[in-house]
Design a protein around this motif. Structure first.
Motif, short mmCIF file in Angstrom:
data_model
loop_
_atom_site.label_atom_id
_atom_site.label_comp_id
_atom_site.label_asym_id
_atom_site.label_seq_id
_atom_site.Cartn_x
_atom_site.Cartn_y
_atom_site.Cartn_z
N PRO A 119 0.83 -1.22 0.00
CA PRO A 119 0.00 0.00 0.00
C PRO A 119 0.86 1.26 0.00
O PRO A 119 1.93 1.30 0.64
CB PRO A 119 -0.80 -0.12 1.29
CG PRO A 119 -0.84 -1.60 1.58
CD PRO A 119 0.48 -2.13 1.10
N GLU A 120 0.41 2.26 -0.73
CA GLU A 120 1.21 3.47 -0.91
C GLU A 120 1.61 4.12 0.41
O GLU A 120 2.72 4.64 0.55
CB GLU A 120 0.46 4.47 -1.78
CG GLU A 120 1.30 5.69 -2.17
CD GLU A 120 0.60 6.58 -3.17
OE1 GLU A 120 1.17 7.64 -3.52
OE2 GLU A 120 -0.51 6.22 -3.63
N GLU A 121 0.71 4.06 1.41
CA GLU A 121 1.02 4.69 2.69
C GLU A 121 2.14 3.98 3.45
O GLU A 121 2.70 4.52 4.40
CB GLU A 121 -0.24 4.76 3.57
CG GLU A 121 -0.81 3.41 3.99
CD GLU A 121 -1.81 2.86 2.99
OE1 GLU A 121 -2.55 1.93 3.38
OE2 GLU A 121 -1.84 3.34 1.84
N LEU A 122 2.49 2.77 2.99
CA LEU A 122 3.57 2.03 3.62
C LEU A 122 4.87 2.07 2.81
O LEU A 122 5.84 1.43 3.18
CB LEU A 122 3.15 0.56 3.82
CG LEU A 122 1.96 0.33 4.75
CD1 LEU A 122 1.63 -1.16 4.84
CD2 LEU A 122 2.22 0.90 6.14
N HIS A 123 4.88 2.81 1.71
CA HIS A 123 6.10 2.92 0.91
C HIS A 123 7.21 3.57 1.73
O HIS A 123 6.98 4.54 2.45
CB HIS A 123 5.83 3.75 -0.35
CG HIS A 123 5.04 3.02 -1.39
ND1 HIS A 123 4.72 3.57 -2.61
CD2 HIS A 123 4.53 1.76 -1.41
CE1 HIS A 123 4.02 2.70 -3.31
NE2 HIS A 123 3.90 1.60 -2.61
N TYR A 124 8.40 3.03 1.60
CA TYR A 124 9.56 3.50 2.34
C TYR A 124 10.54 4.10 1.34
O TYR A 124 11.34 3.40 0.72
CB TYR A 124 10.18 2.33 3.10
CG TYR A 124 11.33 2.67 4.01
CD1 TYR A 124 11.48 3.93 4.59
CD2 TYR A 124 12.28 1.70 4.32
CE1 TYR A 124 12.53 4.22 5.43
CE2 TYR A 124 13.35 1.97 5.16
CZ TYR A 124 13.47 3.24 5.71
OH TYR A 124 14.52 3.51 6.55
#
Length: 201
Positions: free
Chosen positions: A116-121
């Protein structure tokens, strides 16, 4: 023999280009599957418990996997001359470096597509991109004389790796600081083996 494969996998493409270059495309049945790290195809798992492709199901003996294992097995089985002894260690090193480019690029692609985009690092993404940049720069500065020589497995590996960057990371202008490598790749990508194995969009 059967090659468990996917038309979009660059590691599979290495094997397929080798088969095209050596006139062996009809010697192996290519079984195309759809598989991801989150949903492994059953045929891929049956051949390789990790579920990764390519995997080569042999006529006798257990299936073998990892693209470098497969290319070396086919080279030895059919005496293809793609790892000549005089350059063996250089070829294997450069093939490993090309595979490392793919490892970093595939990691970024999977992270972007499956997490998920909100978890991209972003720090992780940047680290993988830096690995790619360093590897490309090293090929430009150290390996061009080798790439100018007779075709071997390292040429295929580098050609496929650079084409994968164009396919999945078109925003990364790897050519900007590698003009000699860019010229080499333009010629290599025009080979019939590469044209015949272009992944679907």
């Amino acid at each position: 023999m059967k090659l468990i494969a996917s038309p979009t996998s660059p590691f599979v493409r290495k094997v397929r280009v080798l088969l095209h270059e050596t006139g062996k495309t009809d010697a192996i049945e290519q079984v195309m599957v759809a598989t991801t790290p989150l949903a492994s195809d059953s045929q891929a798992v049956a051949a390789n418990p990790i579920g990764k492709i390519p995997a080569l199901v042999r006529d006798s003996g257990p299936a073998i996997y990892d693209s470098r294992v497969i290319t070396q097995f086919l080279n030895a089985t059919w005496d293809l001359g793609m790892y000549p002894a005089a350059r063996e260690w250089e070829i294997k090193t450069l093939e490993s470096q090309a595979d490392a480019i793919l490892d970093a690029a595939v990691t970024v692609v999977y992270e972007q597509k499956l997490r998920p985009e909100e978890l991209h690092y972003e720090t992780w993404f940047d680290a993988q991109r830096q690995k790619i940049d360093r590897a490309v720069a090293d090929i430009e500065s150290r390996w061009m004389s080798h790439l100018a020589g007779p075709l071997d497995m390292s040429h295929i590996a580098v050609g496929v790796a650079l084409s994968y960057l164009d396919f999945r990371m078109p925003d990364r202008d790897w050519r900007a600081n590698a003009p000699a490598l860019a010229d080499w790749h333009a010629k290599f990508a025009a080979r019939q083996s590469m044209i015949d194995t272009v992944p679907p969009q």
